[in-house]
Motif scaffolding. Structure first.
Motif, mmCIF file in Angstrom:
data_model
loop_
_atom_site.group_PDB
_atom_site.id
_atom_site.type_symbol
_atom_site.label_atom_id
_atom_site.label_comp_id
_atom_site.label_asym_id
_atom_site.label_seq_id
_atom_site.Cartn_x
_atom_site.Cartn_y
_atom_site.Cartn_z
ATOM 1 N N ALA A 57 -10.432 37.527 33.755
ATOM 2 C CA ALA A 57 -10.423 38.557 32.727
ATOM 3 C C ALA A 57 -10.515 39.959 33.326
ATOM 4 O O ALA A 57 -9.742 40.854 32.961
ATOM 5 C CB ALA A 57 -11.558 38.328 31.736
ATOM 6 N N THR A 58 -11.453 40.150 34.241
ATOM 7 C CA THR A 58 -11.600 41.491 34.826
ATOM 8 C C THR A 58 -10.377 41.855 35.661
ATOM 9 O O THR A 58 -9.975 43.027 35.715
ATOM 10 C CB THR A 58 -12.871 41.573 35.688
ATOM 11 O OG1 THR A 58 -12.908 40.471 36.603
ATOM 12 C CG2 THR A 58 -14.114 41.530 34.811
ATOM 13 N N THR A 59 -9.771 40.858 36.311
ATOM 14 C CA THR A 59 -8.559 41.111 37.088
ATOM 15 C C THR A 59 -7.426 41.562 36.177
ATOM 16 O O THR A 59 -6.745 42.566 36.446
ATOM 17 C CB THR A 59 -8.146 39.840 37.846
ATOM 18 O OG1 THR A 59 -9.126 39.550 38.834
ATOM 19 C CG2 THR A 59 -6.801 40.021 38.524
ATOM 20 N N LEU A 100 -5.112 33.020 31.582
ATOM 21 C CA LEU A 100 -6.274 32.217 31.204
ATOM 22 C C LEU A 100 -7.091 32.907 30.124
ATOM 23 O O LEU A 100 -7.372 32.335 29.076
ATOM 24 C CB LEU A 100 -7.145 31.945 32.432
ATOM 25 C CG LEU A 100 -8.462 31.225 32.172
ATOM 26 C CD1 LEU A 100 -8.215 29.823 31.622
ATOM 27 C CD2 LEU A 100 -9.310 31.165 33.435
ATOM 28 N N SER A 101 -7.482 34.152 30.380
ATOM 29 C CA SER A 101 -8.242 34.897 29.372
ATOM 30 C C SER A 101 -8.234 36.380 29.690
ATOM 31 O O SER A 101 -8.384 36.778 30.846
ATOM 32 C CB SER A 101 -9.690 34.402 29.303
ATOM 33 O OG SER A 101 -10.415 35.126 28.323
ATOM 34 N N LEU A 102 -8.034 37.154 28.650
ATOM 35 C CA LEU A 102 -8.251 38.596 28.707
ATOM 36 C C LEU A 102 -9.477 38.954 27.880
ATOM 37 O O LEU A 102 -10.192 39.894 28.181
ATOM 38 C CB LEU A 102 -7.026 39.342 28.168
ATOM 39 C CG LEU A 102 -7.068 40.869 28.247
ATOM 40 C CD1 LEU A 102 -6.891 41.333 29.687
ATOM 41 C CD2 LEU A 102 -6.001 41.493 27.354
ATOM 42 N N SER A 103 -9.730 38.151 26.857
ATOM 43 C CA SER A 103 -10.758 38.483 25.878
ATOM 44 C C SER A 103 -12.176 38.173 26.340
ATOM 45 O O SER A 103 -13.127 38.795 25.873
ATOM 46 C CB SER A 103 -10.499 37.729 24.569
ATOM 47 O OG SER A 103 -10.736 36.335 24.730
ATOM 48 N N SER A 104 -12.333 37.218 27.253
ATOM 49 C CA SER A 104 -13.673 36.776 27.658
ATOM 50 C C SER A 104 -13.787 36.695 29.173
ATOM 51 O O SER A 104 -12.951 36.073 29.841
ATOM 52 C CB SER A 104 -13.987 35.406 27.056
ATOM 53 O OG SER A 104 -15.228 34.930 27.531
ATOM 54 N N SER A 105 -14.840 37.287 29.691
ATOM 55 C CA SER A 105 -15.113 37.225 31.132
ATOM 56 C C SER A 105 -16.125 36.131 31.454
ATOM 57 O O SER A 105 -16.587 36.025 32.593
ATOM 58 C CB SER A 105 -15.645 38.572 31.626
ATOM 59 O OG SER A 105 -16.886 38.876 31.000
ATOM 60 N N TRP A 106 -16.457 35.294 30.471
ATOM 61 C CA TRP A 106 -17.494 34.285 30.663
ATOM 62 C C TRP A 106 -17.025 33.232 31.663
ATOM 63 O O TRP A 106 -16.052 32.511 31.438
ATOM 64 C CB TRP A 106 -17.844 33.609 29.339
ATOM 65 C CG TRP A 106 -19.034 32.713 29.427
ATOM 66 C CD1 TRP A 106 -20.342 33.061 29.258
ATOM 67 C CD2 TRP A 106 -19.035 31.315 29.731
ATOM 68 N NE1 TRP A 106 -21.155 31.977 29.425
ATOM 69 C CE2 TRP A 106 -20.386 30.884 29.720
ATOM 70 C CE3 TRP A 106 -18.036 30.389 30.016
ATOM 71 C CZ2 TRP A 106 -20.749 29.571 29.982
ATOM 72 C CZ3 TRP A 106 -18.395 29.076 30.278
ATOM 73 C CH2 TRP A 106 -19.739 28.683 30.254
ATOM 74 N N GLY A 107 -17.709 33.160 32.814
ATOM 75 C CA GLY A 107 -17.454 32.116 33.791
ATOM 76 C C GLY A 107 -16.118 32.205 34.499
ATOM 77 O O GLY A 107 -15.667 31.225 35.096
ATOM 78 N N ASN A 108 -15.459 33.359 34.461
ATOM 79 C CA ASN A 108 -14.186 33.478 35.187
ATOM 80 C C ASN A 108 -13.977 34.914 35.632
ATOM 81 O O ASN A 108 -14.450 35.851 34.999
ATOM 82 C CB ASN A 108 -13.017 33.017 34.307
ATOM 83 C CG ASN A 108 -12.609 34.044 33.270
ATOM 84 O OD1 ASN A 108 -11.793 34.920 33.529
ATOM 85 N ND2 ASN A 108 -13.186 33.943 32.060
#
Length: 370
Positions: free
Chosen positions: A19-21, A8-16
Protein backbone atom coordinates in the motif's frame (compact mmCIF):
# COMPACT_ATOMS: atom_id res chain seq x y z
CA UNK A 1 -1.64 8.70 -20.26
CA UNK A 2 -4.37 6.56 -18.74
CA UNK A 3 -2.99 3.94 -16.36
CA UNK A 4 -5.00 1.14 -14.78
CA UNK A 5 -3.40 -0.63 -11.82
CA UNK A 6 -4.63 -3.91 -10.35
CA UNK A 7 -2.73 -4.22 -7.08
CA UNK A 8 -2.93 -6.07 -3.79
CA UNK A 9 -4.10 -3.03 -1.84
CA UNK A 10 -4.06 0.73 -1.96
CA UNK A 11 -6.71 1.24 0.69
CA UNK A 12 -5.11 -0.68 3.58
CA UNK A 13 -1.54 -0.85 4.82
CA UNK A 14 -2.41 -3.57 7.35
CA UNK A 15 0.25 -6.29 7.24
CA UNK A 16 1.68 -5.33 3.85
CA UNK A 17 4.15 -2.89 2.36
CA UNK A 18 2.38 -2.78 -0.98
CA UNK A 19 0.00 0.00 0.00
CA UNK A 20 2.68 2.52 0.94
CA UNK A 21 4.65 1.62 -2.20
CA UNK A 22 1.65 2.19 -4.47
CA UNK A 23 0.65 5.38 -2.67
CA UNK A 24 4.03 7.04 -3.10
CA UNK A 25 4.55 5.91 -6.69
CA UNK A 26 1.07 6.69 -7.97
CA UNK A 27 0.81 10.08 -6.29
CA UNK A 28 4.06 11.09 -7.97
CA UNK A 29 2.94 9.57 -11.28
CA UNK A 30 -0.33 11.50 -11.16
CA UNK A 31 1.63 14.69 -10.45
CA UNK A 32 3.28 14.19 -13.84
CA UNK A 33 -0.12 14.67 -15.50
CA UNK A 34 -1.43 11.13 -15.80
CA UNK A 35 -4.86 9.65 -14.98
CA UNK A 36 -4.90 6.56 -12.75
CA UNK A 37 -7.54 3.97 -11.90
CA UNK A 38 -6.64 1.54 -9.11
CA UNK A 39 -8.70 -1.66 -8.97
CA UNK A 40 -8.53 -3.54 -5.67
CA UNK A 41 -10.09 -6.87 -4.78
CA UNK A 42 -12.52 -6.34 -1.91
CA UNK A 43 -11.24 -8.77 0.73
CA UNK A 44 -12.37 -8.82 4.39
CA UNK A 45 -8.98 -8.44 6.06
CA UNK A 46 -8.26 -5.18 4.22
CA UNK A 47 -11.84 -3.93 4.13
CA UNK A 48 -11.91 -3.95 7.93
CA UNK A 49 -8.65 -1.99 8.25
CA UNK A 50 -8.66 0.68 5.57
CA UNK A 51 -6.58 3.76 6.28
CA UNK A 52 -7.00 5.38 2.84
CA UNK A 53 -10.50 5.41 1.40
CA UNK A 54 -10.44 8.41 -0.94
CA UNK A 55 -7.01 9.12 -2.50
CA UNK A 56 -6.84 12.49 -4.21
CA UNK A 57 -4.42 11.37 -6.94
CA UNK A 58 -6.35 8.47 -8.47
CA UNK A 59 -9.72 6.81 -8.64
CA UNK A 60 -9.91 3.82 -6.27
CA UNK A 61 -12.51 1.17 -7.03
CA UNK A 62 -13.22 -2.33 -5.70
CA UNK A 63 -14.34 -5.55 -7.34
CA UNK A 64 -15.72 -8.55 -5.49
CA UNK A 65 -14.44 -11.42 -7.63
CA UNK A 66 -13.30 -12.34 -11.14
CA UNK A 67 -16.81 -11.94 -12.48
CA UNK A 68 -16.93 -8.48 -10.94
CA UNK A 69 -13.72 -7.54 -12.72
CA UNK A 70 -15.53 -7.87 -16.05
CA UNK A 71 -17.33 -4.60 -15.25
CA UNK A 72 -13.97 -2.87 -15.80
CA UNK A 73 -13.26 -4.49 -19.15
CA UNK A 74 -13.74 -1.28 -21.13
CA UNK A 75 -11.48 0.74 -18.79
CA UNK A 76 -8.78 -1.90 -19.15
CA UNK A 77 -9.18 -2.00 -22.92
CA UNK A 78 -9.05 1.79 -23.28
CA UNK A 79 -6.04 2.38 -21.01
CA UNK A 80 -2.67 3.35 -22.41
CA UNK A 81 -1.10 0.98 -19.89
CA UNK A 82 -2.37 -1.66 -17.48
CA UNK A 83 -0.22 -2.84 -14.58
CA UNK A 84 -0.92 -5.98 -12.54
CA UNK A 85 0.86 -6.31 -9.21
CA UNK A 86 2.23 -9.27 -7.31
CA UNK A 87 0.11 -11.02 -4.69
CA UNK A 88 -3.14 -9.95 -6.36
CA UNK A 89 -5.79 -12.56 -5.46
CA UNK A 90 -6.36 -14.92 -8.41
CA UNK A 91 -3.49 -13.06 -10.06
CA UNK A 92 -3.02 -15.62 -12.83
CA UNK A 93 -6.64 -15.31 -13.91
CA UNK A 94 -6.47 -11.51 -13.52
CA UNK A 95 -3.33 -11.40 -15.67
CA UNK A 96 -4.92 -13.55 -18.34
CA UNK A 97 -7.95 -11.25 -18.36
CA UNK A 98 -5.74 -8.18 -18.74
CA UNK A 99 -3.63 -9.68 -21.50
CA UNK A 100 -6.78 -10.71 -23.36
CA UNK A 101 -8.55 -7.35 -23.21
CA UNK A 102 -5.87 -4.62 -22.87
CA UNK A 103 -5.05 -2.79 -26.09
CA UNK A 104 -2.28 -0.71 -24.55
CA UNK A 105 0.92 -1.66 -22.77
CA UNK A 106 0.68 -4.45 -20.18
CA UNK A 107 3.08 -4.63 -17.25
CA UNK A 108 3.62 -6.89 -14.28
CA UNK A 109 4.80 -5.01 -11.18
CA UNK A 110 6.57 -7.43 -8.87
CA UNK A 111 7.04 -6.05 -5.38
CA UNK A 112 8.20 -9.51 -4.28
CA UNK A 113 10.44 -10.69 -7.14
CA UNK A 114 12.68 -13.18 -5.28
CA UNK A 115 9.65 -14.70 -3.55
CA UNK A 116 7.89 -14.90 -6.90
CA UNK A 117 10.79 -16.62 -8.63
CA UNK A 118 11.23 -19.10 -5.78
CA UNK A 119 7.52 -19.97 -6.03
CA UNK A 120 7.71 -20.29 -9.82
CA UNK A 121 10.61 -22.73 -9.47
CA UNK A 122 8.43 -24.86 -7.17
CA UNK A 123 5.41 -24.50 -9.42
CA UNK A 124 3.22 -23.04 -6.69
CA UNK A 125 3.02 -19.28 -7.37
CA UNK A 126 -0.60 -18.25 -6.87
CA UNK A 127 -0.47 -14.91 -8.72
CA UNK A 128 1.87 -15.47 -11.69
CA UNK A 129 2.68 -18.33 -14.05
CA UNK A 130 5.68 -18.83 -16.32
CA UNK A 131 3.31 -18.81 -19.29
CA UNK A 132 2.04 -15.32 -18.43
CA UNK A 133 5.43 -13.61 -18.24
CA UNK A 134 6.10 -13.35 -22.01
CA UNK A 135 2.62 -11.87 -22.43
CA UNK A 136 3.45 -8.82 -20.32
CA UNK A 137 5.22 -6.13 -22.35
CA UNK A 138 7.27 -5.12 -19.29
CA UNK A 139 8.26 -6.91 -16.11
CA UNK A 140 8.83 -4.21 -13.49
CA UNK A 141 10.89 -5.70 -10.68
CA UNK A 142 11.65 -4.64 -7.12
CA UNK A 143 14.88 -6.59 -7.63
CA UNK A 144 17.60 -5.44 -10.00
CA UNK A 145 21.00 -6.86 -10.83
CA UNK A 146 21.31 -10.35 -12.39
CA UNK A 147 17.63 -11.11 -11.78
CA UNK A 148 16.65 -8.93 -14.72
CA UNK A 149 18.65 -11.07 -17.14
CA UNK A 150 17.11 -14.17 -15.59
CA UNK A 151 13.61 -12.85 -16.23
CA UNK A 152 14.42 -12.16 -19.87
CA UNK A 153 16.55 -15.18 -20.71
CA UNK A 154 14.85 -17.96 -18.74
CA UNK A 155 11.28 -16.71 -18.49
CA UNK A 156 11.00 -14.85 -21.79
CA UNK A 157 10.11 -11.37 -20.57
CA UNK A 158 10.34 -8.94 -23.50
CA UNK A 159 11.72 -6.26 -21.15
CA UNK A 160 12.64 -6.70 -17.49
CA UNK A 161 13.35 -3.42 -15.74
CA UNK A 162 14.15 -2.53 -12.13
CA UNK A 163 11.56 -0.33 -10.45
CA UNK A 164 12.74 -0.24 -6.86
CA UNK A 165 10.52 0.88 -4.05
CA UNK A 166 10.66 4.53 -3.09
CA UNK A 167 9.44 7.00 -0.51
CA UNK A 168 7.17 10.02 -0.47
CA UNK A 169 9.68 12.59 0.74
CA UNK A 170 6.86 14.97 1.63
CA UNK A 171 5.40 12.45 4.09
CA UNK A 172 8.67 11.03 5.43
CA UNK A 173 11.00 13.64 6.91
CA UNK A 174 12.69 14.35 10.25
CA UNK A 175 10.23 15.41 12.93
CA UNK A 176 10.97 17.26 16.16
CA UNK A 177 9.80 14.58 18.60
CA UNK A 178 11.40 13.21 21.78
CA UNK A 179 13.75 10.26 21.29
CA UNK A 180 12.13 7.17 22.82
CA UNK A 181 14.22 4.25 21.57
CA UNK A 182 17.86 3.46 20.93
CA UNK A 183 16.99 0.92 18.22
CA UNK A 184 13.69 0.34 16.44
CA UNK A 185 12.39 -2.15 13.90
CA UNK A 186 9.27 -1.83 11.76
CA UNK A 187 8.06 -4.88 9.87
CA UNK A 188 5.45 -7.62 9.69
CA UNK A 189 6.49 -10.95 11.21
CA UNK A 190 8.19 -13.37 8.84
CA UNK A 191 9.70 -16.78 9.67
CA UNK A 192 12.79 -16.12 7.58
CA UNK A 193 13.39 -12.64 9.02
CA UNK A 194 12.96 -13.64 12.65
CA UNK A 195 16.44 -15.22 13.15
CA UNK A 196 18.05 -11.98 11.97
CA UNK A 197 15.79 -9.94 14.22
CA UNK A 198 16.84 -12.19 17.10
CA UNK A 199 20.52 -11.74 16.30
CA UNK A 200 20.53 -8.00 15.59
CA UNK A 201 17.91 -6.68 18.01
CA UNK A 202 16.70 -9.14 20.63
CA UNK A 203 20.15 -10.41 21.63
CA UNK A 204 21.53 -6.83 21.92
CA UNK A 205 18.46 -5.95 24.01
CA UNK A 206 19.22 -8.80 26.41
CA UNK A 207 22.88 -7.75 26.58
CA UNK A 208 22.08 -4.09 27.17
CA UNK A 209 19.12 -3.68 29.55
CA UNK A 210 20.07 -0.01 29.87
CA UNK A 211 19.02 0.62 26.26
CA UNK A 212 15.50 0.89 24.85
CA UNK A 213 14.23 -1.11 21.86
CA UNK A 214 10.93 -1.41 19.98
CA UNK A 215 9.47 -3.80 17.39
CA UNK A 216 6.41 -2.56 15.49
CA UNK A 217 4.33 -4.71 13.18
CA UNK A 218 1.59 -7.36 13.15
CA UNK A 219 1.43 -11.16 13.14
CA UNK A 220 4.19 -11.91 15.67
CA UNK A 221 3.47 -15.24 17.42
CA UNK A 222 2.48 -15.19 21.06
CA UNK A 223 5.27 -17.62 21.98
CA UNK A 224 8.03 -15.06 21.35
CA UNK A 225 9.60 -13.98 24.64
CA UNK A 226 10.49 -10.30 24.41
CA UNK A 227 13.05 -8.80 26.80
CA UNK A 228 11.62 -6.26 29.22
CA UNK A 229 13.35 -3.40 27.39
CA UNK A 230 11.73 -4.26 24.03
CA UNK A 231 8.44 -2.47 23.49
CA UNK A 232 5.87 -4.02 21.13
CA UNK A 233 3.53 -2.08 18.82
CA UNK A 234 1.06 -4.36 17.04
CA UNK A 235 0.33 -2.08 14.09
CA UNK A 236 1.70 1.29 13.08
CA UNK A 237 -0.26 3.18 10.38
CA UNK A 238 1.83 4.94 7.71
CA UNK A 239 0.77 8.33 9.08
CA UNK A 240 2.79 7.51 12.22
CA UNK A 241 5.91 6.15 10.51
CA UNK A 242 7.81 9.43 10.34
CA UNK A 243 7.29 10.09 14.05
CA UNK A 244 8.32 6.50 14.81
CA UNK A 245 11.60 6.79 12.94
CA UNK A 246 12.27 10.29 14.26
CA UNK A 247 11.88 8.95 17.81
CA UNK A 248 14.59 6.32 17.13
CA UNK A 249 18.32 6.90 17.56
CA UNK A 250 18.89 4.06 15.09
CA UNK A 251 16.58 1.76 13.17
CA UNK A 252 17.14 -1.79 11.93
CA UNK A 253 16.61 -3.10 8.40
CA UNK A 254 16.01 -6.86 8.08
CA UNK A 255 15.71 -8.56 4.69
CA UNK A 256 13.85 -11.74 3.76
CA UNK A 257 15.98 -14.78 2.89
CA UNK A 258 14.91 -14.96 -0.77
CA UNK A 259 15.77 -11.29 -1.23
CA UNK A 260 19.17 -11.72 0.39
CA UNK A 261 19.86 -14.61 -1.98
CA UNK A 262 18.91 -12.53 -5.03
CA UNK A 263 20.47 -9.29 -3.81
CA UNK A 264 19.54 -5.87 -5.20
CA UNK A 265 16.23 -5.91 -3.28
CA UNK A 266 15.92 -2.83 -1.07
CA UNK A 267 12.96 -2.69 1.28
CA UNK A 268 10.64 0.30 1.23
CA UNK A 269 11.35 0.66 4.97
CA UNK A 270 15.00 1.30 4.10
CA UNK A 271 14.16 4.43 2.11
CA UNK A 272 11.44 5.60 4.49
CA UNK A 273 13.73 5.48 7.51
CA UNK A 274 16.56 7.20 5.66
CA UNK A 275 14.20 9.95 4.47
CA UNK A 276 13.47 10.68 8.13
CA UNK A 277 17.17 11.14 8.81
CA UNK A 278 17.33 8.08 11.06
CA UNK A 279 20.64 6.19 10.85
CA UNK A 280 20.12 2.62 9.63
CA UNK A 281 21.76 -0.61 10.76
CA UNK A 282 21.17 -3.29 8.14
CA UNK A 283 21.82 -6.93 7.42
CA UNK A 284 24.07 -7.53 4.43
CA UNK A 285 23.20 -8.44 0.82
CA UNK A 286 24.62 -7.92 -2.65
CA UNK A 287 23.71 -4.58 -4.17
CA UNK A 288 23.05 -2.64 -0.98
CA UNK A 289 26.17 -0.60 -1.67
CA UNK A 290 24.44 0.69 -4.82
CA UNK A 291 21.66 2.12 -2.64
CA UNK A 292 23.71 3.57 0.23
CA UNK A 293 27.42 3.92 0.91
CA UNK A 294 28.36 1.54 3.75
CA UNK A 295 30.00 3.27 6.69
CA UNK A 296 28.90 6.72 5.55
CA UNK A 297 25.20 6.48 4.71
CA UNK A 298 24.35 3.14 6.32
CA UNK A 299 25.93 0.69 8.77
CA UNK A 300 26.12 -3.00 7.87
CA UNK A 301 26.15 -5.44 10.80
CA UNK A 302 27.06 -9.13 10.93
CA UNK A 303 26.14 -9.72 14.56
CA UNK A 304 24.76 -8.23 17.74
CA UNK A 305 28.16 -7.09 18.92
CA UNK A 306 28.46 -4.74 15.95
CA UNK A 307 24.96 -3.44 16.66
CA UNK A 308 25.84 -2.68 20.29
CA UNK A 309 29.04 -0.92 19.20
CA UNK A 310 27.01 1.25 16.85
CA UNK A 311 24.48 2.13 19.53
CA UNK A 312 27.30 3.50 21.65
CA UNK A 313 28.10 6.00 18.90
CA UNK A 314 26.34 9.12 17.64
CA UNK A 315 24.76 8.31 14.27
CA UNK A 316 23.52 11.81 13.45
CA UNK A 317 25.89 12.44 10.54
CA UNK A 318 25.15 9.04 9.03
CA UNK A 319 21.42 9.74 9.25
CA UNK A 320 21.87 13.08 7.52
CA UNK A 321 23.94 11.47 4.76
CA UNK A 322 21.34 8.75 4.26
CA UNK A 323 18.59 11.32 3.94
CA UNK A 324 20.58 13.27 1.37
CA UNK A 325 21.03 10.09 -0.68
CA UNK A 326 17.27 9.40 -0.66
CA UNK A 327 16.40 12.95 -1.74
CA UNK A 328 18.85 12.63 -4.61
CA UNK A 329 17.95 9.17 -5.90
CA UNK A 330 15.15 7.29 -4.14
CA UNK A 331 12.17 9.62 -3.86
CA UNK A 332 8.82 8.71 -5.40
CA UNK A 333 9.39 11.39 -8.02
CA UNK A 334 12.41 9.45 -9.27
CA UNK A 335 10.47 6.19 -9.54
CA UNK A 336 7.52 7.87 -11.26
CA UNK A 337 9.89 9.32 -13.86
CA UNK A 338 11.39 5.86 -14.36
CA UNK A 339 7.96 4.28 -14.75
CA UNK A 340 6.97 6.88 -17.30
CA UNK A 341 10.19 6.27 -19.25
CA UNK A 342 9.64 2.50 -19.27
CA UNK A 343 6.11 2.90 -20.57
CA UNK A 344 7.31 5.37 -23.20
CA UNK A 345 10.00 2.89 -24.21
CA UNK A 346 7.40 0.17 -24.67
CA UNK A 347 4.98 2.52 -26.43
CA UNK A 348 6.95 5.02 -28.55
CA UNK A 349 3.69 6.44 -29.96
CA UNK A 350 2.76 7.90 -26.58
CA UNK A 351 3.49 11.60 -26.20
CA UNK A 352 5.85 12.52 -23.35
CA UNK A 353 4.59 14.95 -20.75
CA UNK A 354 6.99 17.89 -20.16
CA UNK A 355 7.93 18.14 -16.49
CA UNK A 356 10.36 20.15 -14.38
CA UNK A 357 13.45 18.39 -13.14
CA UNK A 358 12.94 16.25 -10.08
CA UNK A 359 15.37 18.33 -8.04
CA UNK A 360 13.41 21.47 -8.93
CA UNK A 361 10.15 19.82 -7.86
CA UNK A 362 11.60 18.79 -4.52
CA UNK A 363 13.19 22.16 -3.88
CA UNK A 364 10.01 24.04 -4.77
CA UNK A 365 8.01 22.03 -2.22
CA UNK A 366 10.54 22.70 0.50
CA UNK A 367 11.51 19.06 0.99
CA UNK A 368 15.20 19.63 0.48
CA UNK A 369 17.79 19.83 3.23
CA UNK A 370 19.06 23.25 4.17
Amino acid sequence: MKLVVLGLSLSSSWGNGHATTYRALLAAFAARGHDILFLERNVPWYASARDLKHPDYCHLAFYEDLDGLSAWRDAIADADAVMVGSYVPDGIAVGSFVQEHARGITAFYDIDTPVTLAALEKGDCAYLSSELIPGYDIYLSFTGGPTLSLLENRYGSPAARSLYCSVDVHAYMPLDVPVRWDLSYLGTYSDDRQPTLERLLIEPARARPDLRFVVAGPQYPDHIVWPDNVERIAHLPPAQHAAFYSASRYTLNVTRADMIASGWSPSVRLFEAAACGTPIISDIWAGIEAMFKPGAEILLAHDGGEVIAALDQDGTRMGEAGRKRVLGAHGAEHRAAELEAYLQEANPRARPVPQPKISETINRTGAHDS
